[in-house]
Design an enzyme around this catalytic site. Structure first.
Site, PDB file in Angstrom:
ATOM      1  CB  ALA A   1       5.589   5.886  -2.270  1.00 33.07           C
TER       2      ALA A   1
ATOM      3  N   GLY B   1       0.699  -1.164   0.056  1.00 25.88           N
ATOM      4  CA  GLY B   1       0.028  -0.063   0.061  1.00 25.88           C
ATOM      5  C   GLY B   1       0.874   0.940  -0.056  1.00 25.88           C
ATOM      6  CB  CYS B   2       3.811   2.434   2.086  1.00 25.01           C
ATOM      7  SG  CYS B   2       2.826   2.241   3.674  1.00 25.01           S
ATOM      8  CB  THR B   3       4.938   0.265  -2.904  1.00 24.29           C
ATOM      9  OG1 THR B   3       5.899  -0.416  -1.918  1.00 24.29           O
ATOM     10  CG2 THR B   3       5.625   0.456  -4.200  1.00 24.29           C
TER      11      THR B   3
END
Length: 159
Positions: free
Chosen positions: A54, A49-51
């Site tokens: 970003a 999710g964070c990738t």
């Protein structure tokens, strides 16, 4: 049950900070006065999710910068992990590490949250739009990793 972390509201001064970046150099929020800043808090570098989030910010960076916004990502990761994340995913904006979570807490982006039906303590995925005078313009909590940047762009009148 712990006390809920206080949340920021539009008009509040953005808590100032100096934190190490993915390059190891310090980033001082005060150095960005006079520019608008999008500070987004995410739980952990290199997670799916964070990738996605970003990469969405990376892909929108040129148009955000053209509208006068600087983008900074903040997580509790060490600078070495942030550097790996930057290199792996060609992240082109600063990532800062808040290992002791003091800045995340000051922004109301660290505390109890619901995850898979359980209450856990961790980073609350959040986005803060900070105006050129260093005040909170928008404080968005519990945002989704996917689709958030597109919604933010609409909210800022960029799309």
């Amino acid at each position: 049950m712990t006390e809920p972390t206080p949340r920021l509201s539009p008009g509040d001064p953005a808590p100032d900070f100096t934190l190490p970046t993915d390059t190891g150099a310090p980033l001082h929020l005060a150095d960005l006065r006079g520019r608008k800043v999008i500070l987004y808090a995410y739980p952990a570098a290199m997670t799916p999710g964070c990738t996605k989030q970003a990469c969405d910010f990376r892909d929108s960076l040129a148009s955000l910068q053209a509208a006068g916004y600087e983008v900074i990502g903040i997580s509790p990761d060490k600078p070495a992990k942030l550097a790996k994340f930057r290199d792996r995913d060609a992240i082109t904006f600063p990532l800062v590490g808040d290992e002791d979570k003091q800045v995340l807490t000051a922004y109301g982006a660290y505390g109890e949250k619901q995850m898979y039906g359980r209450t856990v303590t961790g980073v609350i995925r959040s986005t803060f739009v900070i105006d050129a005078d260093g005040r909170i313009e928008q404080a968005l909590y519990n945002v989704k990793a996917t689709g958030h940047v597109a919604k933010l762009r609409r909210d800022l009148g960029l799309d």
